[in-house]
Scaffold this active site. Structure first.
Site, PDB file in Angstrom:
ATOM      1  N   SER A 255       0.808  -1.229   0.000  1.00  0.00           N
ATOM      2  CA  SER A 255       0.000   0.000   0.000  1.00  0.00           C
ATOM      3  C   SER A 255       0.835   1.270   0.000  1.00  0.00           C
ATOM      4  CB  SER A 255      -0.915   0.040   1.226  1.00  0.00           C
ATOM      5  OG  SER A 255      -1.853  -0.999   1.158  1.00  0.00           O
TER       6      SER A 255
ATOM      7  N   THR B 287      -1.328   2.459   4.552  1.00  0.00           N
ATOM      8  CA  THR B 287      -0.797   3.810   4.387  1.00  0.00           C
ATOM      9  C   THR B 287      -0.025   4.228   5.632  1.00  0.00           C
ATOM     10  OG1 THR B 287      -2.548   4.532   2.920  1.00  0.00           O
ATOM     11  CG2 THR B 287      -1.519   6.237   4.262  1.00  0.00           C
TER      12      THR B 287
ATOM     13  N   THR C 270       1.441   6.867   0.459  1.00  0.00           N
ATOM     14  CA  THR C 270       0.547   5.750   0.107  1.00  0.00           C
ATOM     15  C   THR C 270       0.515   5.498  -1.397  1.00  0.00           C
ATOM     16  OG1 THR C 270      -1.713   4.921   0.412  1.00  0.00           O
ATOM     17  CG2 THR C 270      -1.507   7.211  -0.225  1.00  0.00           C
TER      18      THR C 270
ATOM     19  N   ARG D 121      -7.431   9.036  -9.608  1.00  0.00           N
ATOM     20  CA  ARG D 121      -8.072   9.220  -8.308  1.00  0.00           C
ATOM     21  C   ARG D 121      -7.038   9.699  -7.273  1.00  0.00           C
ATOM     22  NH1 ARG D 121      -7.171   7.029  -2.932  1.00  0.00           N
ATOM     23  NH2 ARG D 121      -9.148   7.021  -1.842  1.00  0.00           N
TER      24      ARG D 121
ATOM     25  N   THR E  94      -5.642   7.105   8.103  1.00  0.00           N
ATOM     26  CA  THR E  94      -5.528   5.993   7.161  1.00  0.00           C
ATOM     27  C   THR E  94      -6.929   5.437   6.934  1.00  0.00           C
ATOM     28  OG1 THR E  94      -4.495   3.838   6.713  1.00  0.00           O
ATOM     29  CG2 THR E  94      -4.943   4.345   9.010  1.00  0.00           C
ATOM     30  N   GLY E  95      -7.106   4.778   5.805  1.00  0.00           N
ATOM     31  CA  GLY E  95      -8.432   4.241   5.502  1.00  0.00           C
ATOM     32  C   GLY E  95      -9.029   4.902   4.273  1.00  0.00           C
TER      33      GLY E  95
HETATM   34  C1  SD4 Z   1      -6.318   6.670   0.361  1.00  0.00           C
HETATM   35  N1  SD4 Z   1      -6.123   6.851   2.732  1.00  0.00           N
HETATM   36  O1  SD4 Z   1      -5.700   6.822  -0.674  1.00  0.00           O
HETATM   37  C2  SD4 Z   1      -5.573   6.206   1.591  1.00  0.00           C
HETATM   38  C3  SD4 Z   1      -5.678   4.712   1.619  1.00  0.00           C
HETATM   39  C4  SD4 Z   1      -5.115   4.085   2.831  1.00  0.00           C
HETATM   40  O2  SD4 Z   1      -3.985   2.308   3.680  1.00  0.00           O
HETATM   41  O3  SD4 Z   1      -5.159   4.588   3.918  1.00  0.00           O
HETATM   42  N2  SD4 Z   1      -4.562   2.935   2.645  1.00  0.00           N
HETATM   43  O4  SD4 Z   1      -7.538   6.818   0.451  1.00  0.00           O
END
Ligand code: SD4
Length: 333
Positions: A90, A192, A210, A220, A243-244
């Site tokens: 990631s 991330t 990330t 995106r 994160t997320g």
């Molecule tokens: C995103 N927040 O690109 C990031 C993804 C993520 O672990 O946290 N991945 O939306």
């Protein structure tokens, strides 16, 4: 990584490593008694904390801090380690690609003066956190994107590298056969790196890096490179990082929210919990299908962390507790 292991994997380096480690976990799930976690009051400086269990990265950052390095150098060096680790799918090299098979990276960094640099949708460059720092320090801009960011990287002496490893390519090919043609809500695979540090002088800096959601649409951009969403630092108050599911973090400008709540007197823990509740509130029933989590650090070195699944499990635990209470009550009656 399983989603329930989310911030359980968060890591921290500091003098009170054991005590703080338990704070930065989702271990409180299904245990309402532990829900409103008591923030650690002891000042721990220097300190570095990060999303997920990235012990090598926090150890690297810790080394910089111990050598009297700045928090800015510490978070950059820590993040670089993960960017180079091809087993982390990631972040950086080895990250999973977008739906067209291109690995595109987002990163940002913020210093004690409130300066910020970021890059988005960058291909062929492993150390985008350092590129973000170059944007901050060497240009009059704050964000460079795509081809422009890549061109700037070469001007700054960055090497062109193929970021798509065989493993990531294989995973993408399998995904193409089976997945619907839409980005995965990547709840099982968030890694991330968001990192926050305070150096020996007491100054805070943060960084986030990330490859974004795997199999995302080309172009995106998530929250990780966007100031206030994936990261925010205010050296008078503290810092926060996320994160997320980036779309949800972007909509709530959550890292900025957390820092502002700390400014108003909330502990890092209370501020992270409030931000999660804000995300849940804005998402209707959808919160069951994605993960979002935050970590925060204030000037005193107090830490906090919270994620949606922790919140969700708390609701279930409370509901069950109430049900048990009712059934006991009726049984007795
Ligand atoms: C995103 N927040 O690109 C990031 C993804 C993520 O672990 O946290 N991945 O939306």
């Amino acid at each position: 990584m399983k989603r329930r292991n989310f911030l359980k994997k968060a890591t921290v380096s500091g003098l009170s490593i054991v005590a703080v480690n338990s704070l930065l976990s989702c271990d409180t799930v299904a245990n309402p008694a532990k829900q409103s976690i008591v923030p650690i009051k002891t000042a721990i400086i220097p300190i570095v904390i990060a999303t997920w269990r990235v012990s090598n990265a926090t150890a690297k950052a810790w080394e910089v801090l111990q050598d009297n390095g700045s928090s800015l150098d510490a978070v950059e060096q820590g993040c670089r380690l993960e960017e180079a680790d091809v087993s982390n799918q990631s972040v950086g090299k080895g990250g999973l690609p977008d739906r067209d098979g291109n690995v595109t990276l987002d990163a940002c960094i913020m210093n004690k003066e409130g300066n910020y640099g970021a890059v988005t949708s960058v291909q062929n460059i492993t150390h985008v956190v350092s590129l973000a720092r170059k944007v901050m320090e060497e240009t009059p801009h704050v964000i460079l994107t795509g081809n422009g960011a890549e061109k700037f990287a070469y001007e700054q002496g960055f090497e062109k590298e193929n970021l798509l490893t065989d493993n990531a390519k294989k995973a993408w090919e399998i995904w193409k056969e089976t997945a619907q043609y839409k980005p995965i809500i990547n709840i099982e695979n968030h890694d991330t790196i968001g990192m926050l540090a305070i150096d020996k002088k007491g100054d805070i800096a943060g960084a986030c890096t990330t490859s974004g959601l795997s199999y995302k649409m080309a172009g995106r951009v998530g929250d990780s490179a966007i100031i206030g969403s994936g990261l925010f630092i205010d050296n008078e108050v503290g810092g926060a990082t996320a994160t997320g599911m980036g779309e949800e973090v972007l909509k709530t400008v959550a890292s900025f929210l957390i820092v502002e709540l700390m400014r108003q007197g909330k502990s890092p823990q209370e501020a992270c919990e409030a931000a999660v509740k804000r995300v849940v509130k804005g998402s209707g029933e959808r919160y069951k299908d994605f993960q979002v989590g935050f970590i925060a650090l204030n000037k005193a070195g107090e830490t906090g962390s919270y994620c949606i699944h922790e919140w969700f499990n708390y609701q279930i635990a409370t509901e069950n507790k109430n049900k048990n209470y009712k059934s006991n009550y009726y049984n007795k009656a």
